[in-house]
Design an enzyme around this catalytic site. Structure first.
Site, short mmCIF file in Angstrom:
data_model
loop_
_atom_site.label_atom_id
_atom_site.label_comp_id
_atom_site.label_asym_id
_atom_site.label_seq_id
_atom_site.Cartn_x
_atom_site.Cartn_y
_atom_site.Cartn_z
N LYS A 150 0.84 -1.20 0.00
CA LYS A 150 0.00 0.00 0.00
C LYS A 150 0.88 1.25 0.00
CE LYS A 150 -3.75 1.93 2.86
NZ LYS A 150 -4.56 1.68 4.07
N SER A 184 -9.19 2.16 2.73
CA SER A 184 -8.21 2.88 1.93
C SER A 184 -7.22 1.96 1.22
CB SER A 184 -7.44 3.86 2.82
OG SER A 184 -6.77 3.17 3.86
N SER A 234 -10.08 -0.42 6.67
CA SER A 234 -9.30 -0.22 5.45
C SER A 234 -8.58 -1.46 4.93
CB SER A 234 -8.27 0.90 5.67
OG SER A 234 -8.91 2.14 5.73
#
Length: 529
Positions: free
Chosen positions: A130, A205, A229
């Site tokens: 990420k 996210s 997330s």
């Protein structure tokens, strides 16, 4: 315990603000995707259908080279990324060089396969990361335009540990702006698509991670979770993910950094397509704190106590759970009873009705020294003065804002936030915490919906911004939870469920995940869907 009249008025205001903003979005930005009706190509290379555990074993045994595996994943990313826009910066050339070094190391190793497995359990296996995690030499912006050009100079601790275990990063993946929305969209990298339906969201996210893993462009990845997330992207993209008990896996060298009491709710954890990779990844990512967990303890599922919570009790802010997801959770309970001979007891907690208010209140509590967390407006404005969300909304209407409408919505909702120390909400949360902790103990597990509905269409979260509360409440309770895929539903979109255990009982939910993968089939190739 009821909310005050002021708090009820604030709930009404929150709903009104978000509905007005969604109407504005539909008026100013009608969107028809050029990818409408298109599908991902199916997986053709059998290397892409093996777990990281299996790949590492084959690499150690010289049955396949690391270069072959890394190249297979590079080819797949190049094939699917034009559809999903998940990998925002690659390091393919460096990854191939590192894979060649792995193959050379294996050729020269004289200690045997067992030595390599013990020292380098993920040797030669590709990894995606990420973009909000520091990965040396890679962008480190978290989608904030003012951070464009910032490159990480170090590795975040979980990334460093995975690399030290032999994993090879292929690149970084897209996030929502500043990691505070459940659609992965920003004005640096654009919008990421769901591999099962390109007109739908992959979540956020960690949406880029979820999307590229679901598309078989990666086998293991790294995500973070303060409101869902990890779990929402895993749910929407049909993969596994684990939110660890807070404080076990380091959350340092992420952006934005935690502040206030947020470290108590933030977790880093593994994301992957195959359940058997969760446990070895967590053992590595936990590093020196691994002994906080009982990850080597064998779990007898027949001796666990199982519960199911079908919904939150009907919060006015949150969409009711769809019949499709109610039905699949009931089927999970029935299969557990049939397979294990256990009783899955249905329970209800009225306090879950206030899940969003609890999350919202606790996110802004000050730390032990009384220092409040950074506001979202402050983060939006960095490195300068705090942003003014109303001004940014006006700029957005004429195409001049550097921020997405979702980020502006978060800033506006922040302006309507309840009192930072809402005594009624704190009492409700403390009561819920006590009840849940007593229910679970050290041998209890409960099922809970991952989200009220399957993956929404792009931008539709603007109309239902509080639906993340089904995952967010678990953060506030400080519990470990594994997101488990359960096949695909009527629309060809992934189904799933959260499996939650008591604090530090992560090994229980990981064991249940393995069982559910065998029972429901785990990840499904979206190209074959």
């Amino acid at each position: 315990m009821a909310l005050s009249r002021l708090e009820r008025a604030q709930v009404w205001l929150l709903k009104a603000v978000t509905e007005v903003l969604f109407v504005l979005f539909r008026f100013f930005c009608p969107r028809r995707s050029a990818l409408s009706g298109k599908k991902l190509p199916p997986v053709r290379n059998p290397l892409l259908l093996m777990s990281a555990t299996q790949l590492a074993k084959k690499i150690r045994r010289k049955e396949v080279s690391s270069v072959e595996v890394v190249q297979a994943y590079i080819d797949r990313i190049q094939e699917v990324n034009p559809f999903v826009n998940a990998v925002v910066k690659d390091r393919f050339a460096a990854a191939l060089q590192e894979a060649a070094q792995v193959d050379k190391l294996i050729e020269e190793e004289t200690g045997g396969e067992e030595v390599l497995e013990d020292r380098l359990p993920l040797l030669g296996v590709p990894l995606s990361v990420k973009e909000s995690y520091a990965l040396q030499g890679m962008p480190f912006t978290t989608g904030l335009v003012s951070r464009r050009g910032i490159v990480a100079t170090v590795d975040a601790p979980p990334v460093a540990l995975l690399k030290r275990a032999g994993a090879i990063p292929l690149g970084v993946t897209n996030t929502s702006e500043l990691c505070m929305w459940y659609e992965s969209h920003n004005h640096i990298y654009g919008i990421t698509n769901n591999p099962y339906d390109l007109e739908r969201i992959p979540g956020g996210s960690s949406g880029g991670e979820g999307s590229i893993l679901g598309a078989a462009g990666s086998v293991i990845g790294v995500g973070s979770d303060i409101g869902g997330s990890i779990r929402m992207p895993c749910f929407f993209n049909g993969i596994f993910g684990h939110k660890t008990t807070p404080g076990v896996v380091s959350c340092e060298n992420q952006y934005p950094p935690f502040s206030g009491r947020q470290e108590e709710y933030l977790s880093s954890g593994p994301m992957c397509r195959y359940a058997e990779d969760l446990l070895p990844m967590l053992k590595i990512m936990a590093g020196p704190r691994v002994n906080m967990l009982s990850l080597n303890t064998k779990v007898d599922l027949k001796k666990l106590r199982f519960f199911t919570i079908p919904h939150d009790g009907g919060s006015p802010l949150i969409t009711p759970v769809s019949k499709e997801l109610v039905d699949i959770q009931r089927k999970v309970a029935e299969r557990l009873e049939a397979d294990l001979g256990v009783k899955v007891q249905e329970v209800h907690f009225p306090e879950l009705h206030y899940s969003f208010q609890i999350w919202d209140t606790y996110m802004v509590l000050p730390d032990k020294e009384g220092k409040p967390p950074q506001t979202f407006a402050e983060l939006m404005g960095e490195p300068g003065r705090p942003a003014w969300p109303l001004w940014e909304l006006l700029k957005w209407m004429i195409g001049k804002s550097d921020h997405t409408l979702a980020a502006i919505v978060v800033g506006l909702v922040e302006m309507t936030r309840m009192s930072k120390k809402s005594s009624s909400i704190i009492q409700i949360k403390e009561k819920l915490q006590k009840e849940v902790d007593e229910l679970l103990g050290a041998d209890g597990v409960f099922l809970y919906p991952s989200h009220p509905r399957v993956a929404p269409k792009h931008h539709h979260p603007l109309l239902r911004p509080f639906d993340f509360s089904y995952t967010g409440i678990i953060n506030m309770l400080g519990l470990p939870v594994t997101q488990c895929p359960l096949g695909v539903g009527e629309e060809g979109l992934p189904l799933g469920v959260q499996v939650v255990a008591g604090k530090l009982q992560d090994h229980l939910t990981l064991a249940v995940a393995l069982h559910l993968e065998k029972t429901f089939g785990g990840w499904k190739d979206p190209g074959a869907n």
